[in-house]
Design a protein around this motif. Sequence first.
Motif, PDB file in Angstrom:
ATOM      1  N   THR A  69      44.172  59.059 150.578  1.00 13.65           N
ATOM      2  CA  THR A  69      44.551  57.975 151.504  1.00 13.65           C
ATOM      3  C   THR A  69      44.244  56.610 150.896  1.00 13.65           C
ATOM      4  O   THR A  69      44.976  55.652 151.130  1.00 13.65           O
ATOM      5  N   THR A  70      43.178  56.532 150.122  1.00 15.78           N
ATOM      6  CA  THR A  70      42.877  55.277 149.426  1.00 15.78           C
ATOM      7  C   THR A  70      44.011  54.926 148.466  1.00 15.78           C
ATOM      8  O   THR A  70      44.516  53.800 148.467  1.00 15.78           O
ATOM      9  N   TYR A  71      44.416  55.889 147.662  1.00 20.51           N
ATOM     10  CA  TYR A  71      45.533  55.687 146.740  1.00 20.51           C
ATOM     11  C   TYR A  71      46.804  55.307 147.507  1.00 20.51           C
ATOM     12  O   TYR A  71      47.517  54.385 147.115  1.00 20.51           O
ATOM     13  N   PHE A  72      47.075  56.023 148.587  1.00 19.31           N
ATOM     14  CA  PHE A  72      48.277  55.769 149.374  1.00 19.31           C
ATOM     15  C   PHE A  72      48.324  54.322 149.856  1.00 19.31           C
ATOM     16  O   PHE A  72      49.323  53.623 149.677  1.00 19.31           O
ATOM     17  N   HIS A  73      47.235  53.869 150.469  1.00 20.66           N
ATOM     18  CA  HIS A  73      47.226  52.510 151.023  1.00 20.66           C
ATOM     19  C   HIS A  73      47.166  51.446 149.927  1.00 20.66           C
ATOM     20  O   HIS A  73      47.855  50.435 150.004  1.00 20.66           O
ATOM     21  N   TRP A  74      46.325  51.678 148.905  1.00 20.49           N
ATOM     22  CA  TRP A  74      46.125  50.661 147.873  1.00 20.49           C
ATOM     23  C   TRP A  74      47.345  50.540 146.960  1.00 20.49           C
ATOM     24  O   TRP A  74      47.814  49.443 146.705  1.00 20.49           O
ATOM     25  N   VAL A  75      47.870  51.682 146.507  1.00 17.51           N
ATOM     26  CA  VAL A  75      48.925  51.669 145.496  1.00 17.51           C
ATOM     27  C   VAL A  75      50.307  51.867 146.105  1.00 17.51           C
ATOM     28  O   VAL A  75      51.194  51.026 145.940  1.00 17.51           O
ATOM     29  N   VAL A  76      50.507  52.976 146.798  1.00 24.30           N
ATOM     30  CA  VAL A  76      51.844  53.313 147.303  1.00 24.30           C
ATOM     31  C   VAL A  76      52.328  52.273 148.307  1.00 24.30           C
ATOM     32  O   VAL A  76      53.458  51.789 148.214  1.00 24.30           O
ATOM     33  N   GLN A  77      51.492  51.927 149.256  1.00 24.53           N
ATOM     34  CA  GLN A  77      51.866  50.925 150.254  1.00 24.53           C
ATOM     35  C   GLN A  77      51.617  49.498 149.769  1.00 24.53           C
ATOM     36  O   GLN A  77      51.932  48.548 150.475  1.00 24.53           O
ATOM     37  N   ALA A  78      51.007  49.344 148.597  1.00 27.68           N
ATOM     38  CA  ALA A  78      50.702  48.038 147.987  1.00 27.68           C
ATOM     39  C   ALA A  78      49.908  47.132 148.922  1.00 27.68           C
ATOM     40  O   ALA A  78      50.109  45.926 148.960  1.00 27.68           O
ATOM     41  N   GLU A  79      48.978  47.730 149.673  1.00 24.59           N
ATOM     42  CA  GLU A  79      48.156  46.963 150.606  1.00 24.59           C
ATOM     43  C   GLU A  79      46.845  46.496 149.975  1.00 24.59           C
ATOM     44  O   GLU A  79      46.106  45.724 150.584  1.00 24.59           O
ATOM     45  N   GLY A  80      46.550  46.996 148.772  1.00 17.21           N
ATOM     46  CA  GLY A  80      45.318  46.598 148.099  1.00 17.21           C
ATOM     47  C   GLY A  80      44.090  47.015 148.870  1.00 17.21           C
ATOM     48  O   GLY A  80      44.106  47.949 149.673  1.00 17.21           O
ATOM     49  N   ALA A  98      42.520  45.580 151.299  1.00 16.94           N
ATOM     50  CA  ALA A  98      42.612  45.437 152.755  1.00 16.94           C
ATOM     51  C   ALA A  98      43.176  46.699 153.409  1.00 16.94           C
ATOM     52  O   ALA A  98      42.713  47.112 154.466  1.00 16.94           O
ATOM     53  N   GLY A  99      44.152  47.313 152.786  1.00 14.13           N
ATOM     54  CA  GLY A  99      44.729  48.524 153.345  1.00 14.13           C
ATOM     55  C   GLY A  99      43.877  49.758 153.126  1.00 14.13           C
ATOM     56  O   GLY A  99      43.907  50.693 153.911  1.00 14.13           O
ATOM     57  N   ALA A 100      43.111  49.766 152.051  1.00 11.74           N
ATOM     58  CA  ALA A 100      42.315  50.937 151.692  1.00 11.74           C
ATOM     59  C   ALA A 100      40.881  50.853 152.188  1.00 11.74           C
ATOM     60  O   ALA A 100      40.129  51.815 152.065  1.00 11.74           O
ATOM     61  N   GLU A 101      40.506  49.739 152.775  1.00 10.95           N
ATOM     62  CA  GLU A 101      39.110  49.503 153.140  1.00 10.95           C
ATOM     63  C   GLU A 101      38.527  50.599 154.021  1.00 10.95           C
ATOM     64  O   GLU A 101      37.433  51.108 153.754  1.00 10.95           O
ATOM     65  N   LYS A 102      39.231  50.995 155.079  1.00  9.10           N
ATOM     66  CA  LYS A 102      38.696  52.039 155.968  1.00  9.10           C
ATOM     67  C   LYS A 102      38.520  53.351 155.232  1.00  9.10           C
ATOM     68  O   LYS A 102      37.510  54.035 155.403  1.00  9.10           O
ATOM     69  N   SER A 103      39.492  53.709 154.417  1.00  2.20           N
ATOM     70  CA  SER A 103      39.372  54.948 153.651  1.00  2.20           C
ATOM     71  C   SER A 103      38.164  54.898 152.718  1.00  2.20           C
ATOM     72  O   SER A 103      37.454  55.893 152.567  1.00  2.20           O
ATOM     73  N   LEU A 104      37.931  53.747 152.105  1.00  2.00           N
ATOM     74  CA  LEU A 104      36.785  53.606 151.210  1.00  2.00           C
ATOM     75  C   LEU A 104      35.461  53.724 151.956  1.00  2.00           C
ATOM     76  O   LEU A 104      34.506  54.334 151.462  1.00  2.00           O
ATOM     77  N   LEU A 105      35.400  53.141 153.155  1.00  2.00           N
ATOM     78  CA  LEU A 105      34.171  53.245 153.956  1.00  2.00           C
ATOM     79  C   LEU A 105      33.913  54.687 154.383  1.00  2.00           C
ATOM     80  O   LEU A 105      32.783  55.187 154.273  1.00  2.00           O
ATOM     81  N   TRP A 106      34.955  55.359 154.880  1.00  2.00           N
ATOM     82  CA  TRP A 106      34.795  56.766 155.273  1.00  2.00           C
ATOM     83  C   TRP A 106      34.448  57.619 154.067  1.00  2.00           C
ATOM     84  O   TRP A 106      33.662  58.567 154.162  1.00  2.00           O
ATOM     85  N   LEU A 107      35.018  57.294 152.909  1.00  2.00           N
ATOM     86  CA  LEU A 107      34.717  58.021 151.682  1.00  2.00           C
ATOM     87  C   LEU A 107      33.231  57.898 151.338  1.00  2.00           C
ATOM     88  O   LEU A 107      32.611  58.866 150.887  1.00  2.00           O
TER      89      LEU A 107
END
Length: 154
Positions: free
Chosen positions: A108-119, A121-130
Amino acid sequence: MGSTTMSDYNTTNTRLIIPGLQGLYAAVAPLTVLYMRVICGAAFMVHGFPKIMNPMGAVGMVEGLGFTPGWLWSPLLAGTEFLGGLLLVLGLLTRPAAVATSIVLCVTTYFHWVVQAEGFAGAEKSLLWLGLTLYFAAHGGGRLSLDRAWGKQF
């Protein structure tokens, strides 16, 4: 390198600025680990429940991320989220459940950061849960877990 035990949040070897707080810290530490584990597992169960109800519903999404065949990965995602979350809530087979859910969070981190190009900000929740799932992968379920009551850990 020292070994990690279930009492890794022991404060008896820590020099506290206010030594009188040692008893308080020792009393609440197991409760905070329990809280983190239950909230983390419950969040996974909430995300996984719709997928369990429709295990093939995420076929297109997982194939879009390159996980083919989708008919295999979609139910695995559903099971990992829901059953992995349940195991975390219970503190049963905590480490394998945490490793499995950590893998989902890496995706999900990869999906939000790279695929959705959200960087970030988009991956923050996934990183915290990780961070939480990696904690449980490394430390286990804590004193207030079924793993501890069972007397065995993975």
